[in-house]
Design a protein around this motif. Structure first.
Motif, mmCIF file in Angstrom:
data_model
loop_
_atom_site.group_PDB
_atom_site.id
_atom_site.type_symbol
_atom_site.label_atom_id
_atom_site.label_comp_id
_atom_site.label_asym_id
_atom_site.label_seq_id
_atom_site.Cartn_x
_atom_site.Cartn_y
_atom_site.Cartn_z
ATOM 1 N N ASP A 9 0.810 -1.223 0.000
ATOM 2 C CA ASP A 9 0.000 0.000 0.000
ATOM 3 C C ASP A 9 0.847 1.278 0.000
ATOM 4 O OD1 ASP A 9 0.939 -0.309 2.594
ATOM 5 O OD2 ASP A 9 -0.902 0.440 3.511
ATOM 6 N N ALA A 10 2.136 1.171 -0.330
ATOM 7 C CA ALA A 10 3.010 2.345 -0.389
ATOM 8 C C ALA A 10 2.589 3.257 -1.538
ATOM 9 C CB ALA A 10 4.465 1.907 -0.579
ATOM 10 N N LEU A 11 2.927 4.528 -1.406
ATOM 11 C CA LEU A 11 2.680 5.464 -2.507
ATOM 12 C C LEU A 11 3.481 5.027 -3.727
ATOM 13 C CD1 LEU A 11 2.907 9.101 -1.046
ATOM 14 C CD2 LEU A 11 0.880 7.863 -1.737
ATOM 15 N N SER A 12 2.940 5.266 -4.882
ATOM 16 C CA SER A 12 3.693 4.962 -6.099
ATOM 17 C C SER A 12 4.867 5.930 -6.199
ATOM 18 C CB SER A 12 2.791 5.116 -7.330
ATOM 19 O OG SER A 12 2.492 6.493 -7.538
ATOM 20 N N GLU A 13 5.845 5.565 -6.986
ATOM 21 C CA GLU A 13 7.004 6.431 -7.151
ATOM 22 C C GLU A 13 6.583 7.772 -7.749
ATOM 23 O OE1 GLU A 13 11.480 6.242 -8.992
ATOM 24 O OE2 GLU A 13 10.469 4.377 -8.438
ATOM 25 N N ASP A 14 5.621 7.751 -8.678
ATOM 26 C CA ASP A 14 5.128 8.990 -9.283
ATOM 27 C C ASP A 14 4.464 9.887 -8.232
ATOM 28 O OD1 ASP A 14 4.535 10.720 -11.545
ATOM 29 O OD2 ASP A 14 2.441 10.078 -11.289
ATOM 30 N N ASP A 15 3.617 9.295 -7.369
ATOM 31 C CA ASP A 15 2.969 10.078 -6.317
ATOM 32 C C ASP A 15 3.997 10.630 -5.332
ATOM 33 O OD1 ASP A 15 0.496 9.675 -7.436
ATOM 34 O OD2 ASP A 15 -0.118 8.108 -6.011
ATOM 35 N N CYS A 16 5.021 9.843 -5.049
ATOM 36 C CA CYS A 16 6.091 10.302 -4.156
ATOM 37 C C CYS A 16 6.816 11.500 -4.757
ATOM 38 C CB CYS A 16 7.101 9.186 -3.923
ATOM 39 S SG CYS A 16 6.922 8.418 -2.330
ATOM 40 N N ARG A 17 7.095 11.435 -6.025
ATOM 41 C CA ARG A 17 7.779 12.548 -6.684
ATOM 42 C C ARG A 17 6.896 13.794 -6.714
ATOM 43 N NH1 ARG A 17 12.518 10.780 -7.689
ATOM 44 N NH2 ARG A 17 12.915 8.679 -8.406
ATOM 45 N N ARG A 18 5.585 13.602 -6.910
ATOM 46 C CA ARG A 18 4.657 14.740 -6.863
ATOM 47 C C ARG A 18 4.651 15.359 -5.468
ATOM 48 N NH1 ARG A 18 -0.566 12.214 -9.196
ATOM 49 N NH2 ARG A 18 -1.482 13.609 -7.675
ATOM 50 N N LEU A 19 4.628 14.511 -4.437
ATOM 51 C CA LEU A 19 4.684 15.014 -3.075
ATOM 52 C C LEU A 19 6.015 15.727 -2.829
ATOM 53 C CD1 LEU A 19 3.404 15.286 -0.273
ATOM 54 C CD2 LEU A 19 4.398 13.050 0.302
ATOM 55 N N GLY A 20 7.094 15.165 -3.328
ATOM 56 C CA GLY A 20 8.410 15.799 -3.180
ATOM 57 C C GLY A 20 8.460 17.176 -3.817
#
Length: 185
Positions: A9-20
């Motif tokens: 259930d971790a954030l996707s890498e794309d969502d992580c980059r958007r959050l970053g």
């Protein structure tokens, strides 16, 4: 990005980059770059490649400027705070900003580079209000006056700037301290 510790259930890498990118945009004085990592287990975020606390204390003792530039941060896509923060950015950006600022402050404290942790007390109180279901009353000055981590204190440099400014004004007014005739009664 190391993926061996990735939860389902971790954030996707794309969502992580958007959050970053959002973190960098909201906190440019704190975050130079925020990128995902799966190495973290218990922490939502950590600072990497920062100057050690011991070196900062040594430079401070020498009278050197130890202001803190924006830092590189790694975020844990599997951590509940990161997942919840990503969701909160979509639904309530004002609260997300308060929560993110506290998370960033925590990372600075953990790295040993927040000189005065009392600076984050207002954010802790805001986050506790949110956790208890209340709407925090954030004062505009708390948002607008954010000078970043470890702002340079107004000390000798500030005082010298004031003296220099007064001397310029005296000179512009045509006053010569050595010539009493230029002084007005």
């Amino acid at each position: 990005v190391l993926k061996e510790n990735k939860d389902d259930d971790a954030l996707s890498e794309d969502d992580c980059r958007r959050l970053g990118r959002w973190l960098k945009q909201q906190f440019p004085k704190y975050v130079q770059k925020a990128e995902p990592t799966y190495r973290l287990k218990k922490h939502p975020a950590v600072l990497v490649d920062h100057q050690s606390a011991a070196i900062r204390q040594y430079l401070n003792a020498l009278g050197e400027d130890v202001s803190t530039p924006p830092q590189r941060m790694q975020i844990n896509p599997s951590h509940n705070i990161i997942k919840g923060l990503f969701e909160k950015v979509q639904t309530d950006e004002a609260k997300a900003t308060l929560i993110a600022r506290q998370m960033i402050n925590n990372a600075f404290v953990a790295a040993g580079i927040l000189d005065d942790p009392r600076d984050m007390l207002k954010d802790m109180n805001y986050v506790m209000e949110i956790a208890l279901g209340y709407e925090p009353k954030v004062e505009a000055k708390d948002v607008a006056s954010d000078e970043g981590p470890n702002p340079k204190p107004k000390g000798m440099d500030f005082e010298q700037e004031m003296v220099d400014q007064m001397n310029r004004e005296i000179e512009e007014a045509g006053i010569d301290r050595n010539d009493p005739s230029t002084l007005k009664a």
